[in-house]
Design a protein around this motif. Structure first.
Motif, PDB file in Angstrom:
ATOM      1  N   UNK A  35      22.299 -16.763 -25.938  1.00 40.54           N
ATOM      2  CA  UNK A  35      22.612 -15.771 -25.169  1.00 40.54           C
ATOM      3  C   UNK A  35      22.852 -16.373 -23.427  1.00 40.54           C
ATOM      4  N   UNK A  36      21.845 -17.303 -23.191  1.00 42.82           N
ATOM      5  CA  UNK A  36      21.763 -17.728 -22.324  1.00 42.82           C
ATOM      6  C   UNK A  36      22.840 -18.833 -21.735  1.00 42.82           C
ATOM      7  N   UNK A  37      23.347 -19.536 -22.720  1.00 43.13           N
ATOM      8  CA  UNK A  37      24.582 -20.214 -22.545  1.00 43.13           C
ATOM      9  C   UNK A  37      25.945 -19.599 -22.372  1.00 43.13           C
ATOM     10  N   UNK A  38      25.997 -18.490 -23.107  1.00 42.93           N
ATOM     11  CA  UNK A  38      27.023 -17.751 -23.221  1.00 42.93           C
ATOM     12  C   UNK A  38      27.533 -16.972 -21.980  1.00 42.93           C
ATOM     13  N   UNK A  39      26.337 -16.400 -21.413  1.00 41.21           N
ATOM     14  CA  UNK A  39      26.259 -15.734 -20.192  1.00 41.21           C
ATOM     15  C   UNK A  39      26.609 -16.676 -18.982  1.00 41.21           C
ATOM     16  N   UNK A  40      25.837 -17.721 -19.057  1.00 43.18           N
ATOM     17  CA  UNK A  40      26.302 -18.695 -18.048  1.00 43.18           C
ATOM     18  C   UNK A  40      27.746 -19.423 -18.030  1.00 43.18           C
ATOM     19  N   UNK A  41      28.135 -19.431 -19.401  1.00 44.62           N
ATOM     20  CA  UNK A  41      29.759 -20.218 -19.475  1.00 44.62           C
ATOM     21  C   UNK A  41      30.657 -18.986 -18.837  1.00 44.62           C
ATOM     22  N   UNK A  42      30.242 -17.872 -19.098  1.00 44.96           N
ATOM     23  CA  UNK A  42      31.014 -16.669 -18.529  1.00 44.96           C
ATOM     24  C   UNK A  42      31.283 -16.314 -17.082  1.00 44.96           C
ATOM     25  N   UNK A  43      29.918 -16.622 -16.394  1.00 46.32           N
ATOM     26  CA  UNK A  43      29.847 -16.614 -15.050  1.00 46.32           C
ATOM     27  C   UNK A  43      30.518 -17.965 -14.100  1.00 46.32           C
ATOM     28  N   UNK A  44      30.009 -19.106 -14.779  1.00 42.77           N
ATOM     29  CA  UNK A  44      30.377 -20.198 -14.122  1.00 42.77           C
ATOM     30  C   UNK A  44      31.475 -20.767 -13.971  1.00 42.77           C
ATOM     31  N   UNK A  45      32.393 -20.909 -12.801  1.00 42.99           N
ATOM     32  CA  UNK A  45      33.720 -21.314 -12.809  1.00 42.99           C
ATOM     33  C   UNK A  45      33.762 -22.637 -12.423  1.00 42.99           C
ATOM     34  N   UNK A  46      34.911 -23.541 -12.776  1.00 41.18           N
ATOM     35  CA  UNK A  46      35.234 -24.703 -12.298  1.00 41.18           C
ATOM     36  C   UNK A  46      36.763 -24.821 -12.437  1.00 41.18           C
ATOM     37  N   UNK A  47      37.455 -25.551 -11.487  1.00 40.03           N
ATOM     38  CA  UNK A  47      38.739 -25.464 -11.592  1.00 40.03           C
ATOM     39  C   UNK A  47      39.468 -24.231 -11.474  1.00 40.03           C
TER      40      UNK A  47
END
Length: 319
Positions: free
Chosen positions: A204-216
């Motif tokens: 859950x933590x990984x998926x939530x961060x992957x949705x919020x964190x942006x690059x490029x």
């Protein structure tokens, strides 16, 4: 538990999560990192909710549920990183006065390990020692008062779990009526359930961060490498879930060994991959990822490590 959770089992899991969310939120978690002394008020509240007396007969003041329900409760405890000798309290609730009510805190010390470690030495009111030997062999249990046990400092990888190394104890009082092989089996299963909860939480933590964190200009969750990491984490957690739930139903020693092995792998590797998804911030003290990883490392060496488990499973297959 028959493939799908019953409505009562779902309600039990939801109620446990609600209790822990309200009483052990992130602020309390971080406070416990700074001061790992157990909160006895929380301990009594857990007891009032039936955490320790879950499997005691209703006639004895318990809830009257079974091992599958206990696995669900301990899964939630692992998800929340709830500290303390929870497994010992649950397994000894009917054997040591005051434990079921949360009035006394008891620890289990497994003398088959080297060194013999004692969790939360400053908080325990009583210790139960299990004699050394293979998990399936009969053995004896003895009880000791903490003041009578000599100990030495032992560095714990988990800041939420203080440890001491037992260096000596007096001739202790035998605990008649305790089934030592059963205690070891069920301790391994409930520890595996905690690992499962941690493994699921790091997904859950990984998926939530992957949705919020942006690059490029895009969420990192849209990148193929991150998708693969999260998918692998989910597969590990669900495989561990199937194994833990099945072992809770059968209570079989080999099923429990396999479940512990899969749950340990899921908890450790998922925490590592979660840290990878978080990138540089995952390595910081302020992030909670490292707490899951350190707890997973500690539990992976408790009640049967990977080497012991693989050897037992290989012997069973060869036989």
């Amino acid at each position: 538990m028959d493939f799908q959770l019953s409505p009562d089992q779902r309600a039990l899991r939801a109620g446990t999560r609600e209790l822990l969310t309200g009483r052990f939120d992130r602020d309390r978690l971080r406070a416990a990192v700074d001061d790992p002394a157990l909160d006895r008020a929380l301990w009594r509240e857990l007891a009032d909710a039936g955490f320790f007396a879950l499997r005691l007969p209703e006639a004895d003041g318990g809830v009257g549920l079974g091992l599958p329900e206990a696995a669900l409760v301990f899964e939630e405890a692992g998800r929340a990183l709830l500290p303390g000798p929870l497994v010992a309290g649950h397994l000894l609730a009917g054997a040591v006065d005051g434990v079921a009510a949360g009035e006394r805190i008891v620890a289990l010390c497994d003398e088959s390990t080297d060194p013999v470690l004692w969790e939360h030495p400053a908080d325990c009111d009583e210790l139960i020692f299990l004699e050394g030997g293979a998990p399936e062999r009969a053995g004896r249990a003895h009880r000791s008062a903490p003041a009578e046990v000599t100990r030495a400092p032992f560095a714990s990888v988990d800041p939420l779990t203080p440890l001491a190394r037992v260096t000596g104890r007096p001739r202790a009082t035998p605990c008649d009526g305790l089934d030592v092989p059963r205690l070891r089996r069920e301790a391994a299963l409930l520890t595996a359930a905690q690992q499962l909860g941690s493994a699921a939480r790091t997904v859950e933590m990984a998926v939530a961060h992957a949705r919020q964190r942006t690059q490029f200009g895009a969420p990192i969750g849209s990148f193929q490498a991150v998708k693969h990491l999260c998918a692998g984490m989910l597969v590990r957690a669900e495989l561990a879930r199937v194994a833990v739930y099945a072992a809770a139903v059968t209570g079989d020693a080999l099923d429990i060994t396999g479940a512990k092995l899969l749950a340990d792998e899921a908890a450790v590797h998922n925490a590592r991959d979660c840290l990878q998804v978080h990138g540089g911030m995952g390595f910081t003290w302020e992030a909670d990822v490292h707490l899951h990883l350190k707890r997973a490392w500690l539990r992976a060496e408790t009640w049967g490590g990977a080497r012991e488990a693989t050897e037992r499973l290989a012997d069973a297959l060869a036989g």
